[in-house]
Design an enzyme around this catalytic site. Structure first.
Site, PDB file in Angstrom:
ATOM      1  N   ASN A 145       6.478 -43.410   4.216  1.00  0.00           N
ATOM      2  CA  ASN A 145       7.101 -42.139   3.872  1.00  0.00           C
ATOM      3  C   ASN A 145       7.779 -42.239   2.506  1.00  0.00           C
ATOM      4  O   ASN A 145       8.268 -43.298   2.125  1.00  0.00           O
ATOM      5  CB  ASN A 145       8.096 -41.703   4.961  1.00  0.00           C
ATOM      6  CG  ASN A 145       9.513 -42.151   4.684  1.00  0.00           C
ATOM      7  OD1 ASN A 145      10.236 -41.535   3.895  1.00  0.00           O
ATOM      8  ND2 ASN A 145       9.923 -43.248   5.330  1.00  0.00           N
ATOM      9  N   PHE A 170      15.152 -38.389   0.680  1.00  0.00           N
ATOM     10  CA  PHE A 170      16.430 -37.784   1.091  1.00  0.00           C
ATOM     11  C   PHE A 170      16.366 -36.253   1.066  1.00  0.00           C
ATOM     12  O   PHE A 170      17.245 -35.596   0.512  1.00  0.00           O
ATOM     13  CB  PHE A 170      17.585 -38.252   0.190  1.00  0.00           C
ATOM     14  CG  PHE A 170      18.100 -39.639   0.489  1.00  0.00           C
ATOM     15  CD1 PHE A 170      17.660 -40.368   1.576  1.00  0.00           C
ATOM     16  CD2 PHE A 170      19.047 -40.219  -0.348  1.00  0.00           C
ATOM     17  CE1 PHE A 170      18.135 -41.641   1.833  1.00  0.00           C
ATOM     18  CE2 PHE A 170      19.541 -41.496  -0.102  1.00  0.00           C
ATOM     19  CZ  PHE A 170      19.075 -42.212   0.996  1.00  0.00           C
ATOM     20  N   SER A 207      17.151 -46.999   0.717  1.00  0.00           N
ATOM     21  CA  SER A 207      15.915 -46.231   0.725  1.00  0.00           C
ATOM     22  C   SER A 207      15.164 -46.488  -0.579  1.00  0.00           C
ATOM     23  O   SER A 207      15.763 -46.471  -1.654  1.00  0.00           O
ATOM     24  CB  SER A 207      16.205 -44.733   0.854  1.00  0.00           C
ATOM     25  OG  SER A 207      15.032 -43.986   0.605  1.00  0.00           O
ATOM     26  N   ASN A 222      13.074 -44.504  -1.918  1.00  0.00           N
ATOM     27  CA  ASN A 222      12.539 -43.241  -2.426  1.00  0.00           C
ATOM     28  C   ASN A 222      13.504 -42.439  -3.291  1.00  0.00           C
ATOM     29  O   ASN A 222      13.193 -41.318  -3.679  1.00  0.00           O
ATOM     30  CB  ASN A 222      12.067 -42.384  -1.246  1.00  0.00           C
ATOM     31  CG  ASN A 222      11.015 -43.100  -0.417  1.00  0.00           C
ATOM     32  OD1 ASN A 222      10.076 -43.668  -0.957  1.00  0.00           O
ATOM     33  ND2 ASN A 222      11.202 -43.110   0.892  1.00  0.00           N
ATOM     34  N   THR A 223      14.687 -42.989  -3.582  1.00  0.00           N
ATOM     35  CA  THR A 223      15.637 -42.361  -4.496  1.00  0.00           C
ATOM     36  C   THR A 223      15.840 -43.300  -5.676  1.00  0.00           C
ATOM     37  O   THR A 223      16.311 -44.427  -5.479  1.00  0.00           O
ATOM     38  CB  THR A 223      16.988 -42.084  -3.801  1.00  0.00           C
ATOM     39  OG1 THR A 223      16.780 -41.131  -2.752  1.00  0.00           O
ATOM     40  CG2 THR A 223      18.000 -41.530  -4.778  1.00  0.00           C
ATOM     41  N   LYS A 255      23.423 -50.242   5.430  1.00  0.00           N
ATOM     42  CA  LYS A 255      22.009 -50.468   5.748  1.00  0.00           C
ATOM     43  C   LYS A 255      21.321 -50.999   4.502  1.00  0.00           C
ATOM     44  O   LYS A 255      21.369 -50.374   3.444  1.00  0.00           O
ATOM     45  CB  LYS A 255      21.354 -49.156   6.188  1.00  0.00           C
ATOM     46  CG  LYS A 255      19.903 -49.303   6.647  1.00  0.00           C
ATOM     47  CD  LYS A 255      19.418 -48.002   7.272  1.00  0.00           C
ATOM     48  CE  LYS A 255      18.032 -48.173   7.885  1.00  0.00           C
ATOM     49  NZ  LYS A 255      17.609 -46.950   8.612  1.00  0.00           N
ATOM     50  N   ASN A 277      16.014 -51.389   6.402  1.00  0.00           N
ATOM     51  CA  ASN A 277      15.311 -50.172   6.018  1.00  0.00           C
ATOM     52  C   ASN A 277      13.812 -50.448   5.885  1.00  0.00           C
ATOM     53  O   ASN A 277      13.334 -51.523   6.256  1.00  0.00           O
ATOM     54  CB  ASN A 277      15.898 -49.644   4.700  1.00  0.00           C
ATOM     55  CG  ASN A 277      15.911 -48.127   4.625  1.00  0.00           C
ATOM     56  OD1 ASN A 277      14.929 -47.479   4.956  1.00  0.00           O
ATOM     57  ND2 ASN A 277      17.011 -47.556   4.167  1.00  0.00           N
TER      58      ASN A 277
END
Length: 395
Positions: free
Chosen positions: A144, A148, A210, A212-213, A250, A281
């Site tokens: 994925n 966010f 994450s 993705n940021t 995390k 994560n």
């Protein structure tokens, strides 16, 4: 006109209606009760024909509407303590499934011992362009790159406040906090989250892992992490004592041992001491064993390929913290044995995500039943007795 010729089509139509109604009723009962055979052989294969993000949204909606309610009573063996709270079982749902806090009550009703929502960002943001979720069916994995996507603090706060006021059951609720993509002050994003949600959450998670940021994972750097935790803990200390909730961090599975040890050093210092860690994560690595055509998609990989890796990382963190910091273990848990290994490695509780996406609500009950049986077979009367008991095996 022969009356038989007129009535025969009507009889067939009536039979078709009755048969269809019966099939629908049977399906509805199987869905509601969480019949695993029905889910595995009929329902989930149909779900996999739907685009992943659409299926995700429908799953959240179905649980929100209470369309699924398995009948299973958690045994005393699974009752345990987590962050000073008693949970009926150690199996939670990881952040990323219910991003906006829409289905908290429903997730508890299908059997999760605790529910973590989010990540939630201060301001609403759409996340990355679609498509941004990809199934790796052959690998029992998902990639994925949601980025966010969040409805923002205010909307999620009002929804959770209403839920707390109206719910008859007290859900153990974790709120995973993220930062806005273009925020000029990342520290303040997390501080806002602490102040906003402490009165509603049972624990809060600082998500700095994450993939993705842009720039987010850089916050796992020792110096940056120290500043972040100092500010977050300071913000918590300004709240009324009854609203000061446990704070967890995390982190990513892609850190090398030296980086993880630095994080451990920071979170065990008195001035930065948080209440727990979540390991871990999603990963940006792509194991060579992956078979799916979607393996090359950008984003975070979750699911079975992470199982052994995250278990080993849990064992390392347990060792380096002398077992003094609660660990929530995440990554590739599909069976009770998977959960048991993470507990033996040092996890006080575990979370599902990808297995839930692939197998639906019945997987929750199955993992709990299998974990209960394994604990008993190995002479453990409770989850707590097994935590960290064989961490050396996974190093």
């Amino acid at each position: 006109m022969n009356p038989c010729r007129v009535s025969t089509p009507n009889k067939f139509r009536s039979l078709l209606k009755v048969t269809s109604l019966g099939a629908l009723t049977f399906s509805a009962i199987c869905l509601y009760k969480g019949n695993e055979k029905f889910y595995e052989s009929i329902f989930m294969p149909m779900v996999r024909l739907i685009p992943p993000e659409t299926a995700h949204q429908l799953a959240v909606l179905g649980i929100k509407l209470d369309l699924v309610r398995p009948t299973y009573q958690d045994p005393d063996t699974l009752r345990t303590r987590l962050l000073g709270m008693t949970v009926s079982n150690p199996v939670g749902i990881a952040a990323g499934f219910d991003k906006h806090g829409e289905a908290v009550d429903g997730l508890q009703r299908i059997g999760f011992g605790f529910v973590e929502i989010g990540s939630v960002t201060p301001k609403p943001q759409p996340g990355n362009p679609r498509p941004r979720v990809f199934r790796l069916n052959e690998d029992k994995a998902i990639v994925n790159r949601y980025g966010f996507n969040s409805e923002g603090h205010d909307v999620v706060y009002e929804r959770l406040k209403k839920m707390r006021e109206e719910s008859q059951n007290r859900v153990i609720l974790g709120i995973n906090l993220g930062r806005n993509k273009h925020s000029p002050d990342a520290y303040n994003d997390y501080i806002q989250g602490i102040k906003k949600f402490s009165c509603l959450a049972d624990y809060l998670v600082i998500n700095i892992s994450s993939p993705n940021t842009p720039g987010l994972r850089a916050m796992q750097n020792k110096t940056t992490l120290q500043v972040l935790l100092s500010e977050v803990l300071k913000a918590r200390s300004t709240l009324p004592p009854e609203d000061q909730r446990p704070i967890l961090v995390k982190f990513a599975p892609d850190l090398d041992d030296e980086d993880v040890q630095e994080i451990v050093t920071v979170v065990t210092k008195k001035e930065f001491a948080i209440d727990g860690v979540i390991v871990s994560n999603t990963t940006i690595d792509r194991p060579p064993s992956l078979k799916s055509i979607n393996a090359g998609q950008l984003g975070g990989l979750s699911g079975a390929p992470l199982s052994q890796r995250t278990t080993r990382l849990i064992a390392k963190v347990y060792k380096w913290t002398d077992g003094k910091i609660p660990i929530i273990g995440v990554g590739g848990i599909f069976t009770g044995q998977d959960a048991y290994e993470k507990i033996l490695a040092g996890a006080s509780a575990v979370q599902l995500y990808t297995a839930f996406i692939f197998h639906g609500p019945p997987v929750v009950m199955r993992v709990k039943q299998e974990l209960d049986q394994i604990l008993r077979e190995n002479g453990y009367k409770s989850v707590e007795e097994a935590v960290g008991k064989n961490y050396e095996k996974f190093l």
